[in-house]
Design an enzyme around this catalytic site. Structure first.
Site, PDB file in Angstrom:
ATOM      1  CG  HIS A 321      79.406  15.329  -3.521  1.00  0.00           C
ATOM      2  ND1 HIS A 321      78.771  16.437  -3.387  1.00  0.00           N
ATOM      3  CD2 HIS A 321      80.758  15.871  -3.180  1.00  0.00           C
ATOM      4  CE1 HIS A 321      79.760  17.307  -3.013  1.00  0.00           C
ATOM      5  NE2 HIS A 321      80.849  17.195  -2.811  1.00  0.00           N
ATOM      6  CE  LYS A 508      66.061  17.872 -10.442  1.00  0.00           C
ATOM      7  NZ  LYS A 508      66.617  17.954  -9.123  1.00  0.00           N
ATOM      8  NE  ARG A 509      74.656  16.918 -16.814  1.00  0.00           N
ATOM      9  CZ  ARG A 509      75.805  16.338 -16.715  1.00  0.00           C
ATOM     10  NH1 ARG A 509      76.667  17.008 -15.852  1.00  0.00           N
ATOM     11  NH2 ARG A 509      76.026  15.288 -17.478  1.00  0.00           N
ATOM     12  CE  LYS A 514      70.507  15.136 -10.944  1.00  0.00           C
ATOM     13  NZ  LYS A 514      70.519  15.812  -9.907  1.00  0.00           N
ATOM     14  CB  THR A 615      71.843  22.818  -4.599  1.00  0.00           C
ATOM     15  OG1 THR A 615      72.395  22.270  -5.698  1.00  0.00           O
ATOM     16  CG2 THR A 615      72.859  22.153  -3.537  1.00  0.00           C
ATOM     17  CE  LYS A 619      71.059  26.341  -7.193  1.00  0.00           C
ATOM     18  NZ  LYS A 619      71.593  25.594  -8.599  1.00  0.00           N
TER      19      LYS A 619
HETATM   20  C1  LIG Z   1      71.735  24.453  -8.770  1.00  0.00           C
HETATM   21  C2  LIG Z   1      72.239  23.748  -9.956  1.00  0.00           C
HETATM   22  C3  LIG Z   1      72.406  22.478 -10.395  1.00  0.00           C
HETATM   23  C4  LIG Z   1      72.003  21.399  -9.210  1.00  0.00           C
HETATM   24  O1  LIG Z   1      70.582  21.023  -9.297  1.00  0.00           O
HETATM   25  P1  LIG Z   1      69.868  19.944  -8.878  1.00  0.00           P
HETATM   26  O2  LIG Z   1      68.362  20.008  -8.864  1.00  0.00           O
HETATM   27  O3  LIG Z   1      70.504  19.868  -7.264  1.00  0.00           O
HETATM   28  O4  LIG Z   1      70.407  18.617  -9.301  1.00  0.00           O
HETATM   29  C5  LIG Z   1      72.640  22.118 -11.563  1.00  0.00           C
HETATM   30  N1  LIG Z   1      73.376  22.958 -12.560  1.00  0.00           N
HETATM   31  C6  LIG Z   1      73.001  24.432 -12.516  1.00  0.00           C
HETATM   32  C7  LIG Z   1      73.187  25.395 -13.464  1.00  0.00           C
HETATM   33  C8  LIG Z   1      72.506  24.774 -11.221  1.00  0.00           C
HETATM   34  O5  LIG Z   1      72.610  25.913 -10.949  1.00  0.00           O
END
Ligand SMILES: *Cc1c(COP(=O)(O)O)cnc(C)c1O
Length: 774
Positions: A321, A508-509, A514, A615, A619
């Site tokens: 990952h 995101k985190r 990022k 991911t 979304k």
């Molecule tokens: C989808 C999701 C992530 C991943 O987000 P990235 O933009 O791909 O880093 C992290 N936390 C939550 C709660 C999510 O639903």
């Protein structure tokens, strides 16, 4: 109200248990191969709506409750998020479990029943404060305790070697500490196909028979409790904590013991284990499963090394990952030696044989050493995963290519047949159908509802993208979703945002790679520009949500900066007419379900080559947002599908980044010195614009003294241009809607149903348990 939620949840679970039992029986009878998906994290979120929808009983339940004067949405809000994960990796595991069942394949997810989930974030005076997540305090209606399936796991102790009359050496552990592992099972319900799999979460209890002799009962009890106390709040830096290693071994040993025990009841031997099971390792965290299976086969079931190894390496598959080297897991030898003495011996032997194999293949001793599992007094988990598995995959095409060309190049050269790509996905049912009913209604009116079980049918939308009435209808849906988010923001942040402004979303985190910082720098740039010009091209609402690891000072400083900039901007009489900045507290799955459908722009701006897949990007694409991003992770594949007209690319490419690192020519200070805009922004961190002089030193030092490792300044001007493009596009609303519709139409590829089918075809080789409803 909580009681009503409990009753409803229990009824749903009982209803599902009929199918649950049937799925188990069918799998046994047919001797179907199953996947065991080992993951330290499952970021499930809430389950009530998802389970009722998948069972096809949501609407009946809603109407029935309404007759009783109960609003189902109020019950839905009573459920606490199951936050057993940090972010993307844990959410991926949850999406894959949903799709595994929905595509009709049998399997288990396995993990730990943490007493506390990922911390809850509060923002106090602009700063992150961590609060424990007591997600089980009101009980968990979805789980069923299975004491009959308990096993014992052993830690510490000494090895006793004994030779039998055939000269074979037997290893036995003496004076070890026993922990009783009790599983709690949660049903994973497939979408309207009756298939119901299991998520098995292991919990630690004191052993009833084997109490430690050299420890008082009280400390033993405490240590046992501690084992499942909490999830480590960091998915990318190695903590080196003995407890985490204990957690890792705890759940893999418990799972393998129970699988083998079950197998032994029904089969004469373990030769056919690889035909009946694939053990999938989600990142290296569960990698001790490899030596543990060797141990069980040899020490408990008396296999010879070679035979045990043949079975073992045909059972495991591993997903990588991350390419961030500091996040590649390593453990000090002495940790493993002390905690798991027998496992350590097995790792040593795996390594000895592997080094020998590489030497025999290449004649190159230095190469063999460099590829070793044990180096510098550390055990390197990724090499062990590669050596002990028949399959190694990355999570997006670019990421898989980087694994082969870069960090795992030596292994790829010698074992090319092991390497695969499986691009990540998201369950489009949760992320579109169930939590964006407004958009789903529009889509079904245009293309029918077959896309719910076959996401590739979203492509039927292409035919409607040019229709102005469809474009207008889409804008209306987006408006409704922005209204919902705006109400949430007003209620929780006290900020009134303009729903006619562009919603620019980065959730995101919080991580330096990022590059939330790049986003903030652009906001600061806009702030100065609007203050100066007293006008702006379009109105914007910048929306952030992000948790920072508690010990990650830079990330916490970025949160402070976002909130400081937000306070300044939102309270400026002129600037706030044109822009608002919002930081939504405590980002989790339920928050994402409100935010994703409301996004206009999806910010995916990581330094190219660093984000394995992402991911969140998928979304938001699925909910009709336009990606503004770098060519990184799955953005590359989004771009291949939607092309330049429907996505805004900017910034360095991953080859450029690699070259800049190699050539050591990057000089952030030079950029700062020569670019007046950038100088103004960086200086504003120090000159009191947003806070006291030293308030943002972590950030300032990172850029100026540590030479901006993630090329924020290098990419800044291109990012500003990309933002200008977004503004120009947004001004033509119908054309904008067309682009959004095309994004939705091409998002089918990113359904985790497709991801599961890729795993099944290329790696797992499972067969469907066919049970579709007519
Ligand atoms: C989808 C999701 C992530 C991943 O987000 P990235 O933009 O791909 O880093 C992290 N936390 C939550 C709660 C999510 O639903």
């Amino acid at each position: 109200m909580n009681e009503q939620y409990d009753i409803l949840g229990t009824m749903v679970r009982d209803y599902a248990s009929i199918y649950w039992k049937e799925t188990k029986e069918k799998t046994q009878q047919r001797k179907s191969k199953q996947v065991f998906y080992f993951s330290m994290e499952f970021l499930l979120g809430r389950l009530l709506v998802n389970n009722m929808q998948n069972l096809g009983i949501y609407h009946i339940a809603r109407d029935g409750l309404q007759d009783l004067g109960i609003n189902i949405h109020e019950l839905e809000e009573k459920e606490t998020d199951a936050g057993l994960g940090n972010g993307g990796l844990g959410r991926l595991a949850a999406c894959l479990m949903d799709s595994l069942a929905s595509c009709g394949y049998p399997g288990f997810g396995v993990s730990i029943r943490y007493e506390y989930g990922f911390f809850r974030q509060k923002i106090v005076n602009g700063r992150q404060v961590e609060v424990p997540d007591q997600w089980l305090s009101l009980g968990n209606v979805w789980e069923i305790r299975k004491p009959k399936h308990a096993v014992e796991v052993r830690f510490y102790g000494e090895i006793d070697r004994r030779q039998d009359e055939h000269g074979r050496i037997h290893f036995q552990l003496k004076n070890c500490e026993h922990v009783r592992c009790v599983p709690y099972d949660i049903p994973i319900i497939g979408y309207k196909n009756k298939i119901t799999n299991t998520l098995r979460l292991w919990s630690a209890e004191p052993s009833s028979e084997n109490l430690p002799r050299d420890k008082d009962f009280h400390s033993y009890l405490n240590e046992t409790r501690e084992l499942c106390h909490g999830l480590y709040p960091d998915d990318s830096t190695e903590k080196g904590k003995l407890l985490r290693l204990k957690q890792q071994y705890f759940f893999v040993s418990a799972t393998l013991q129970s699988v083998l025990r079950n197998h032994a009841r029904r089969n004469p031997d373990f030769e056919n284990l690889p035909e009946l099971y694939v053990f999938h390792l989600n990142d290296t965290h569960p990698i001790l499963a490899i030596p543990e299976l060797m141990r069980l086969l040899m020490d408990e079931y008396l296999y010879e090394w070679n035979d045990a190894w043949e079975i073992t390496r045909r059972c495991f598959a591993y997903t990588n990952h991350t390419v961030m080297t500091e996040a590649l897991e390593r453990w000090p030898i002495n940790f493993v030696q002390t905690l798991l003495p027998r496992i350590y011996l097995i790792i040593e032997e795996i390594n000895r044989r592997f080094e020998k194999q590489v030497f025999e293949m290449t004649g190159n001793y230095d190469l063999a050493r460099s590829m070793s599992i044990i180096k510098d007094q550390m055990i390197h988990m990724a090499p062990m995963a590669i050596v002990g598995s028949y399959s190694v995959n990355g999570v997006a095409q670019l990421h898989s290519d980087i694994l082969k060309a870069d960090i795992f190049n030596n292994y790829y050269t010698l074992f090319p047949e092991k390497f695969f790509n499986v691009t990540n996905g998201i369950t489009h049912r949760r992320w579109l159908v169930f939590f964006n009913r407004h958009l789903t209604k529009l889509l079904t009116s245009l293309i029918g509802n077959t896309f719910i079980s076959d996401a590739s049918d979203l492509s039927k939308l292409v035919a409607h993208a040019d229709d102005p009435s469809v474009q207008a209808a889409f804008l209306q849906v987006k408006q409704i979703r922005k209204d919902i988010l705006a109400k949430y923001i007003l209620a929780h942040n006290g900020i009134a945002v303009d729903v006619n402004s562009l919603f620019d979303v980065q959730v995101k985190r919080l991580h330096s790679y990022k590059r939330q910082l790049l986003n903030v720098f652009h906001i600061i740039y806009q702030y100065f520009k609007i203050k100066n010009e007293q006008n702006s091209d379009i109105k914007r609402t910048y929306i952030f949500a992000a948790k920072a690891a508690p010990s990650y000072r830079f990330a916490k400083n970025v949160i402070e900066l976002i909130n400081a900039v937000a306070a300044k901007v939102n309270n400026d009489a002129i600037v706030s007419k044109f822009m608002k900045v919002v930081f939504i507290e405590n980002y989790d799955v339920s928050k994402a379900e409100i935010i994703m459908p409301a996004a206009d722009i999806s910010e995916q701006i990581s330094t190219a080559g660093k984000e394995a897949s992402g991911t969140g990007n998928m979304k938001m694409m699925l909910n009709g947002a336009i990606t503004l991003g770098t060519l990184d992770g799955a953005n590359v594949e989004i771009h291949e599908l939607v092309k330049d007209e429907n996505m805004i690319l900017f910034g360095l490419r991953s080859e450029d980044v690699t070259r800049l690192y190699q050539e050591h020519r990057y000089n952030a200070y030079e950029i700062y010195r020569n670019d007046a805009n950038i100088r103004r922004i960086i200086d504003s961190l120090k000159d009191g614009t947003f806070g006291p002089e030293s308030a943002f030193d972590e950030i300032y030092n990172e850029i100026i003294y540590k030479n901006d490792e993630f090329f924020v300044l290098q990419d800044f001007n291109d990012y500003v241009k990309a933002q200008q493009t977004a503004a120009i596009w947004y001004q033509n609303q119908l054309q904008w809607a067309k682009k959004c519709l095309l994004n939705i139409a091409f998002a089918g590829k990113f359904s985790s149903d497709r991801t599961i089918r890729d795993y099944v075809e290329n790696i797992w080789q499972l067969k469907e348990i066919v049970e579709y409803e007519d």
